[in-house]
Design a protein around this motif. Structure first.
Motif, short mmCIF file in Angstrom:
data_model
loop_
_atom_site.label_atom_id
_atom_site.label_comp_id
_atom_site.label_asym_id
_atom_site.label_seq_id
_atom_site.Cartn_x
_atom_site.Cartn_y
_atom_site.Cartn_z
N GLY A 21 0.83 -1.22 0.00
CA GLY A 21 0.00 0.00 0.00
C GLY A 21 0.85 1.25 0.00
O GLY A 21 0.65 2.16 -0.82
N ARG A 22 1.83 1.30 0.91
CA ARG A 22 2.70 2.48 0.99
C ARG A 22 3.44 2.68 -0.34
O ARG A 22 3.61 3.80 -0.81
CB ARG A 22 3.74 2.34 2.11
N ALA A 23 3.89 1.58 -0.95
CA ALA A 23 4.68 1.67 -2.19
C ALA A 23 3.81 2.16 -3.34
O ALA A 23 4.18 3.07 -4.09
CB ALA A 23 5.29 0.31 -2.51
N LEU A 24 2.64 1.57 -3.47
CA LEU A 24 1.78 1.90 -4.61
C LEU A 24 1.21 3.31 -4.50
O LEU A 24 1.22 4.07 -5.46
CB LEU A 24 0.64 0.86 -4.66
N ASP A 25 0.73 3.67 -3.32
CA ASP A 25 0.16 5.01 -3.13
C ASP A 25 1.15 6.11 -3.46
O ASP A 25 0.79 7.14 -4.00
CB ASP A 25 -0.23 5.22 -1.66
#
Ligand SMILES: O=C(O)CCC(=O)C(=O)O
Length: 280
Positions: free
Chosen positions: A198-202
Motif C-alpha cells: 500500500g505504501r509503495a503503490l500510493d
C-alpha cells in the motif's frame, strides 16, 4: 551523472539475549552483504536486544557512547556502505526511545529516527503490547541523502501503519522508504505485506522492511518475511521466517517510468484535500 541503480540488502538476523553476540552477528552479516555488492544495508528493529518492554531499560544505550553505535559506525566505515542500524533501545535525558541510526561510508552518523508511533495494541486472546509503558515517542521526520543517488525515508515498524508519514516522505523527495520492523504472528500474516504494498503503490516509491528472524522461544515471536516492494506495488524480494539476507536492485529509472505512466502525483486535487506537515 547520478547512479540510477543500487543494491539494497536486508539483514534478517536472529536476535538473542547476549548483546555482544547480537552485535558480532550483525557485523558478520553486514560484511557478507557488502561483499556481495550491497550499497545500502539495513538491520532489523531491536537488533541488539530481545524485543519487549521488559528488556528496553536494561539494553538501552546513549547514542554517543554506546557499544552498538560504535559497532555500527565501524561496520559502515570498514565496508564502505550506507548502513541503517535497524533500531536499538536508546536512553536520552532520562527517557527511553526506540531509535534507528543511519551511518555513511565514512562511519559518520547521518540521521537518527526515534519511533514516532508507539506500538500500543490490544487484540484480545492474541496480542497486547504497550510500548508507551516504557518508551517515549520521537517527534521528527527522518530522511537521509545517499550521496547523489537517492533520498531515503525512515520509519520503525508501527510507523508503517500511518500513511501520512509515508506520503510526506514521498512528497519531500524520498524514493525509498525503509522500515526496520518486527511484526508478530497475528498482525504479520494479515498486514505486513499489505501495508508495504500500500505504501509503495500510493506513493510510487520503493518500500523495504527488515525483521529479525523468528525464534519460537522468544517472548515476542517475530513474523520475519523481510521484503522489498517496487513502486508498481510488486514484492520483488522476500524471504520466510529464517535467518537470511534479502537482496534487491533499486532501480530509479523504473520508478521514474511508473511515475510518468501513471502520474498521480500531478493529478492530486490539492484544491480539495491536503496532508499537512506540521514539523520538520
Ligand atoms: O503494527 C503491528 O502490527 C506490529 C508493530 C510492531 O511490532 C512494532 O511497532 O514494533
Amino acid at each position: 551523472m547520478s547512479i540510477a541503480k543500487f543494491k539494497l540488502a536486508l539483514l534478517q538476523i536472529a536476535v538473542g539475549a547476549s548483546k555482544t553476540e547480537n552485535l558480532l552477528r550483525a557485523s558478520r552479516f553486514i560484511k557478507e552483504a557488502a561483499d556481495k555488492g550491497a550499497h545500502l544495508v539495513t538491520l532489523p528493529e531491536c537488533f541488539n536486544s530481545p524485543y519487549g518492554t521488559g528488556y528496553f531499560a536494561e539494553y538501552a544505550e546513549q547514542l554517543e557512547t554506546g557499544e552498538s553505535c560504535l559497532a555500527l559506525s565501524a561496520a559502515a566505515k570498514e565496508n564502505k556502505i550506507y548502513l541503517v542500524g535497524g533500531s536499538i533501545p536508546e536512553k536520552k535525558d532520562g527517557k527511553l526511545y526506540n531509535t534507528s541510526t543511519v551511518w555513511g561510508p565514512d562511519g559518520g552518523l547521518l540521521a537518527v529516527h526515534r519511533k514516532v508511533h508507539l506500538f500500543d495494541i490490544d487484540i484480545p486472546g492474541k496480542i497486547k503490547f504497550q510500548e508507551s509503558e516504557i518508551l517515549s515517542p520521537g517527534n521528527e521526520f527522518t530522511s537521509f541523502q545517499m550521496g547523489d543517488v537517492c533520498k531515503v525515508g525512515i520509519g520503525i515498524c508501527y510507523d508503517m501503519r500511518f500513511a501520512e508519514l509515508a506520503q510526506i516522505y514521498a512528497r519531500n523527495g524520498c524514493k525509498l522508504l525503509l522500515y526496520p520492523g518486527a511484526f508478530n504472528m497475528t498482525t504479520g500474516p494479515a498486514h505486513w505485506e499489505l501495508l508495504q504494498r500500500g505504501r509503495a503503490l500510493d506513493n510510487q516509491v520503493y518500500v523495504a522492511t527488515a525483521s529479525p528472524a523468528r525464534s519460537e522461544s522468544s517472548s515476542y515471536v517475530a513474523w520475519g518475511h523481510s521484503s522489498v516492494v517496487s513502486p508498481w506495488g510488486e514484492v520483488i524480494a522476500t524471504t520466510d521466517e529464517k535467518e537470511s539476507i534479502v537482496y534487491a536492485d533499486i532501480d530509479l529509472d523504473h520508478l521514474q517510468q511508473i511515475r510518468s505512466q501513471i502520474p498521480v502525483t500531478h493529478q492530486r486535487r490539492s484544491d480539495m484535500y491536503e496532508v499537512i506537515q506540521k514539523k520538520n
